[in-house]
Design a protein around this motif. Structure first.
Motif, mmCIF file in Angstrom:
data_model
loop_
_atom_site.group_PDB
_atom_site.id
_atom_site.type_symbol
_atom_site.label_atom_id
_atom_site.label_comp_id
_atom_site.label_asym_id
_atom_site.label_seq_id
_atom_site.Cartn_x
_atom_site.Cartn_y
_atom_site.Cartn_z
ATOM 1 N N UNK A 42 -15.400 34.215 64.402
ATOM 2 C CA UNK A 42 -14.492 33.837 65.487
ATOM 3 C C UNK A 42 -15.176 32.922 66.491
ATOM 4 N N UNK A 43 -16.373 33.295 66.912
ATOM 5 C CA UNK A 43 -17.076 32.545 67.951
ATOM 6 C C UNK A 43 -17.557 31.189 67.433
ATOM 7 N N UNK A 44 -17.985 31.138 66.186
ATOM 8 C CA UNK A 44 -18.474 29.874 65.632
ATOM 9 C C UNK A 44 -17.330 28.930 65.268
ATOM 10 N N UNK A 45 -16.251 29.495 64.733
ATOM 11 C CA UNK A 45 -15.153 28.654 64.253
ATOM 12 C C UNK A 45 -14.279 28.167 65.403
ATOM 13 N N UNK A 46 -14.117 28.987 66.441
ATOM 14 C CA UNK A 46 -13.297 28.619 67.602
ATOM 15 C C UNK A 46 -14.218 28.603 68.812
ATOM 16 N N UNK A 47 -14.794 27.461 69.105
ATOM 17 C CA UNK A 47 -15.834 27.381 70.134
ATOM 18 C C UNK A 47 -15.261 27.481 71.544
ATOM 19 N N UNK A 48 -14.127 26.851 71.765
ATOM 20 C CA UNK A 48 -13.551 26.821 73.109
ATOM 21 C C UNK A 48 -12.069 27.213 73.030
ATOM 22 N N UNK A 49 -11.786 28.506 72.882
ATOM 23 C CA UNK A 49 -10.387 28.924 72.729
ATOM 24 C C UNK A 49 -9.571 28.633 73.979
ATOM 25 N N UNK A 50 -8.417 28.017 73.767
ATOM 26 C CA UNK A 50 -7.541 27.727 74.910
ATOM 27 C C UNK A 50 -6.108 28.190 74.663
ATOM 28 N N UNK A 51 -5.900 28.930 73.567
ATOM 29 C CA UNK A 51 -4.575 29.465 73.285
ATOM 30 C C UNK A 51 -3.693 28.564 72.457
ATOM 31 N N UNK A 52 -4.108 27.307 72.251
ATOM 32 C CA UNK A 52 -3.311 26.387 71.437
ATOM 33 C C UNK A 52 -3.423 26.764 69.965
ATOM 34 N N UNK A 53 -2.386 26.483 69.158
ATOM 35 C CA UNK A 53 -2.481 26.757 67.719
ATOM 36 C C UNK A 53 -3.710 26.086 67.122
ATOM 37 N N UNK A 54 -4.449 26.852 66.330
ATOM 38 C CA UNK A 54 -5.664 26.325 65.734
ATOM 39 C C UNK A 54 -6.873 26.455 66.640
ATOM 40 N N UNK A 55 -6.681 26.934 67.867
ATOM 41 C CA UNK A 55 -7.800 27.091 68.790
ATOM 42 C C UNK A 55 -7.720 28.456 69.485
ATOM 43 N N UNK A 56 -7.485 29.485 68.653
ATOM 44 C CA UNK A 56 -7.350 30.843 69.154
ATOM 45 C C UNK A 56 -8.323 31.762 68.445
ATOM 46 N N UNK A 57 -8.864 32.689 69.205
ATOM 47 C CA UNK A 57 -9.566 33.811 68.613
ATOM 48 C C UNK A 57 -8.628 35.007 68.608
ATOM 49 N N UNK A 58 -8.746 35.827 67.583
ATOM 50 C CA UNK A 58 -7.928 37.032 67.505
ATOM 51 C C UNK A 58 -8.809 38.267 67.623
ATOM 52 N N UNK A 59 -8.185 39.404 67.907
ATOM 53 C CA UNK A 59 -8.922 40.647 68.107
ATOM 54 C C UNK A 59 -8.476 41.710 67.106
ATOM 55 N N UNK A 60 -9.315 42.730 66.974
ATOM 56 C CA UNK A 60 -8.940 43.871 66.144
ATOM 57 C C UNK A 60 -7.742 44.612 66.735
ATOM 58 N N UNK A 61 -7.548 44.518 68.025
ATOM 59 C CA UNK A 61 -6.385 45.146 68.642
ATOM 60 C C UNK A 61 -5.103 44.446 68.189
#
Length: 358
Positions: A48-67
């Protein structure tokens, strides 16, 4: 219920509001410390951290959680319960098991599980059991809630872990709630606008099994599982991501104890700040590894459909197969240099369409 009755699926909020689930048991479980902790556990861990370096909520730029994933799995279990008409007690059983199936994950999820297992003898199966049975540092909150609604925590645990072969194999078989939600969620990292089936539609097709479209939907999902493992989870990028994180934590293992398994990621970064520094400062590797390198053996996993076995007879363990392949990759030494092979997705993925929509 028909396929057309299914609601749009939002991976950021699979269960939108309390009104979507008015069962007080569900509301109490999602309010527990153990479940809320999953909001600070990344779904793909280090990836998650390597693939999405600067998450801003846009499609393709989101990290997801186990929750988020756990809420999605609970949504699928609830859909199943509605379609097959489960009585309330069984409905609560399947929804609780689905909601809590990942409650034992460590910070960075699977990425650091080998570190904690080797150093302290704990993994997500052991931790999940301790949480559900009230034997973890997080206390008896979940245990007491389940008991207050007449549910046996041991039975919830057995179902969540796949040890009980009930409810049409949706916990124990290859086409299960957890895998359906997790694979299609993972695909959103690769191609957020790709034409992939929604988790709801895969569950519906797997229950229904009446048409060629149902078969195409479930078979197509299994193909997505192969692509997700091959190009993300067990790609050289994915393996290197996990290995770099493991190396940093192993080199600082003296700062941690067994109870730290139950930390959030923010808390873990406080104890091992070098891990956060790795995520902030890593670089993509340019070309072939040069100079000193280390060979890392790993097991790739491939998934395929064996068409000799009939979809409509529900012989899923034979139809939906997997195999493991021994592979070796080269990474720079010292490994904490923070270089990663850049993820590569073949051109055909851009045009991939398995005859489904979102």
């Amino acid at each position: 219920m028909s396929r057309d009755d299914l609601q749009p699926y939002d991976y950021t909020r699979p269960v939108r509001t309390a009104a979507d689930r008015d069962d007080p048991l569900f509301l109490e479980l999602v309010s527990t410390t153990a479940f809320k902790r999953l909001g600070d556990i990344r779904f793909l861990g280090g990836i998650d951290y390597f693939l999405v370096r600067h998450p801003n909520g846009a499609p393709g730029n989101r990290r997801y959680t186990r929750q988020q994933h756990s809420l999605g799995v609970a949504r699928l279990a609830d859909l199943y319960a509605e379609i097959v008409g489960l009585p309330q007690k069984d409905r609560r059983l399947v929804c609780s098991a689905a909601l809590l199936h990942d409650v034992g994950h460590a910070p960075l999820s699977h990425t650091l599980e080998a570190v904690f297992k080797r150093s302290f003898g704990i993994d997500h199966h052991i931790a999940g059991s301790q949480i559900l049975l009230g034997e973890s540092p997080l206390g008896r909150e979940i245990t007491d809630i389940l008991l207050s609604y007449g549910l046996d925590p041991e039975e919830v645990l057995a179902l969540a872990s796949g040890a009980l072969n009930r409810f049409d194999g949706f916990f124990s078989g290859p086409i299960n709630f957890d895998t359906i939600e997790g694979i299609l969620r993972s695909w959103k990292y690769v191609r957020p606008k790709a034409s992939a089936p929604s988790p709801d539609k895969v569950v519906f097709a797997s229950i229904n099994r009446a048409t060629g479209d149902d078969r195409a939907t479930v078979d197509g999902f299994w193909q997505y599982k192969d692509y997700t493992y091959n190009y993300v989870v067990r790609s050289e990028f994915g393996v290197a991501s996990d290995f770099l994180c493991e190396s940093v934590v192993f080199s600082n293992i003296s700062r941690l104890s067994r109870s730290d398994y139950f930390l959030t990621e923010k808390q873990l970064f406080g104890k091992v700040p070098e891990l956060r520094e790795l995520f902030m400062n890593f670089r993509w590797r340019a070309g072939v590894t040069r100079g000193s390198a280390r060979s890392i053996p790993y097991k790739a996993r491939r998934f395929s459909v064996d068409h000799r076995f009939d979809f409509f007879s529900r012989n899923d363990r034979c139809r939906y197969t997997q195999r493991r392949e021994d592979r070796v990759m080269e990474i720079p030494d010292p490994v904490i240099a923070g270089e990663l092979p850049q993820p590569r997705f073949p051109a055909f993925i851009d045009d991939l369409d398995l005859h489904q929509d979102n």
